[in-house]
Enzyme design. Structure first.
Site, PDB file in Angstrom:
ATOM      1  N   TYR A 197     -12.599  -3.940  -6.093  1.00 55.93           N
ATOM      2  CA  TYR A 197     -13.182  -2.808  -6.714  1.00 55.93           C
ATOM      3  C   TYR A 197     -14.761  -3.187  -6.605  1.00 55.93           C
ATOM      4  CZ  TYR A 197     -15.605   0.232 -10.159  1.00 55.93           C
ATOM      5  OH  TYR A 197     -16.186   1.017 -10.622  1.00 55.93           O
ATOM      6  N   THR A 213       0.834  -1.139  -0.025  1.00 51.72           N
ATOM      7  CA  THR A 213      -0.068  -0.044   0.015  1.00 51.72           C
ATOM      8  C   THR A 213       0.938   1.318  -0.115  1.00 51.72           C
ATOM      9  OG1 THR A 213      -1.855  -1.155   1.365  1.00 51.72           O
ATOM     10  CG2 THR A 213      -1.886   1.180   1.206  1.00 51.72           C
ATOM     11  N   LYS A 235      -1.594 -10.584   6.547  1.00 47.24           N
ATOM     12  CA  LYS A 235      -1.087  -9.265   6.917  1.00 47.24           C
ATOM     13  C   LYS A 235      -2.384  -8.597   7.385  1.00 47.24           C
ATOM     14  CE  LYS A 235       0.586  -4.493   6.103  1.00 47.24           C
ATOM     15  NZ  LYS A 235       1.135  -3.436   5.273  1.00 47.24           N
ATOM     16  N   TYR A 268      -3.703 -10.185   2.280  1.00 45.92           N
ATOM     17  CA  TYR A 268      -3.727  -8.960   2.760  1.00 45.92           C
ATOM     18  C   TYR A 268      -5.132  -8.398   3.341  1.00 45.92           C
ATOM     19  CZ  TYR A 268      -2.013  -4.195   2.690  1.00 45.92           C
ATOM     20  OH  TYR A 268      -1.486  -2.718   3.102  1.00 45.92           O
TER      21      TYR A 268
END
Length: 314
Positions: free
Chosen positions: A111, A48, A171, A141
């Site tokens: 999305y 990110t 994560k 993630y």
């Protein structure tokens, strides 16, 4: 072909440098990654804070190839490969696996919102099947504040049942310690590696069987974070955690990505490092000064970064 050795410890979602024309700057990226590795920090490139979703698939592949050509160790890399398009995710994941990376950090396709667990299971399953490589190590993630689409314990349970070797861990960037602990309690003892998404939770994560952290501020404060990772059982661990939190607070008062880049620009004496790709914007001069002044008060440095390490670094 054997699976790579499990990666653990502290990893940085490495900030991606851009030139003035907004093209990725491989040379600066290589230099920053080299510095991070001297601080015993792993490389979660294309995360990110790497502005990964502002990079094309071809740009990510070219940057990874540049890092490998510069002899950076792929066994210390966990590239982000999760995209909205299934085929992009497969292509990036295949490339990382063939390069010998320790694992891939995989966002869900983000999305479309309110997708079902069945849909997400189908997506991850399709990626694993299409990559078809026994070396594949997927770290899921979970970052609902950004992606909205999240990872559930039910999804992890289903994926582990079908792909017990390919699904290596996750994560958790939920920002909710109770959520992280839920995954630790459910899966850590079975070998599923949980990385906290912030060093603010590193001590708690280690005390509950976690694998380390993948944190934005590891870009600027890697050695101190790594110290706590190794010393979490020592009597001063809580004090170390408080010191890490203070650095994160000083940087996190503004949008994290341009704030991190402002610190790197200052500490490397390289103003071009501050550049971000739209739609992000750089910190104002006043904001950057506030961050640097806050770090000065903490007395932190980035030793060995650039030609003129600053007195006010973190």
């Amino acid at each position: 072909m054997k699976q790579p050795q499990r990666i653990r410890g502290v990893l940085s979602p490495v900030v991606t440098p851009f030139r003035k024309d907004l093209s990725p700057d491989a040379e600066r990226l290589i230099a920053h990654c080299r510095w991070l590795t001297t601080q015993n920090c792993g490389l979660a490139v294309f995360g990110t804070n790497s502005e990964a979703n502002s990079l094309s698939t071809n740009e990510r592949i070219a940057l990874l190839d540049a890092l490998l050509a510069a002899d950076l160790d792929p066994s210390r890399m966990m590239p982000g490969t999760g995209c909205c398009a299934l085929t992009d995710t497969v292509r990036l994941t295949e490339h990382a696996v063939k390069a010998g990376c320790a694992g891939v950090l995989m966002l869900p396709p983000f999305y479309y919102k309110d997708v079902s667990e069945d849909g997400l299971y189908r997506h991850f399953s399709e990626v694993i099947e299409r990559v078809g490589d026994t070396r594949l190590m997927v770290y899921l993630y979970h970052i609902p504040p950004v992606a909205v689409v999240g990872i559930t314990t039910g999804l992890v349970e289903r994926l582990l049942k079908k792909y017990p070797t390919a699904i290596a861990g996750m994560k958790d960037s939920s920002g909710d310690w109770n959520n992280t602990k839920k995954f630790l309690d459910a899966f850590a003892k079975s070998g599923f590696d949980v990385f906290a998404g912030s060093e603010s939770f590193l001590l708690a994560n280690m005390r509950n069987g976690g694998a380390g952290c993948i944190s934005a501020t590891a870009n600027i404060n890697p050695a101190a974070i790594d110290k706590l990772y190794h010393e979490w059982k020592k009597p001063d661990a809580d004090q170390q955690q408080e010191a890490l939190n203070a650095v994160r607070k000083a940087v996190g008062q503004y949008v994290m990505i341009p704030a991190l880049k402002a610190v790197v620009a200052h500490c490397s004496n390289d103003p071009e490092w501050a550049t971000v790709r739209p739609p992000l914007t750089e910190l104002t001069a006043a904001q950057a000064k506030n961050v640097i002044e806050g770090l000065k008060k903490l007395g932190f440095t980035m030793p060995g970064l650039g030609s003129a390490p600053a007195k006010a670094a973190a």
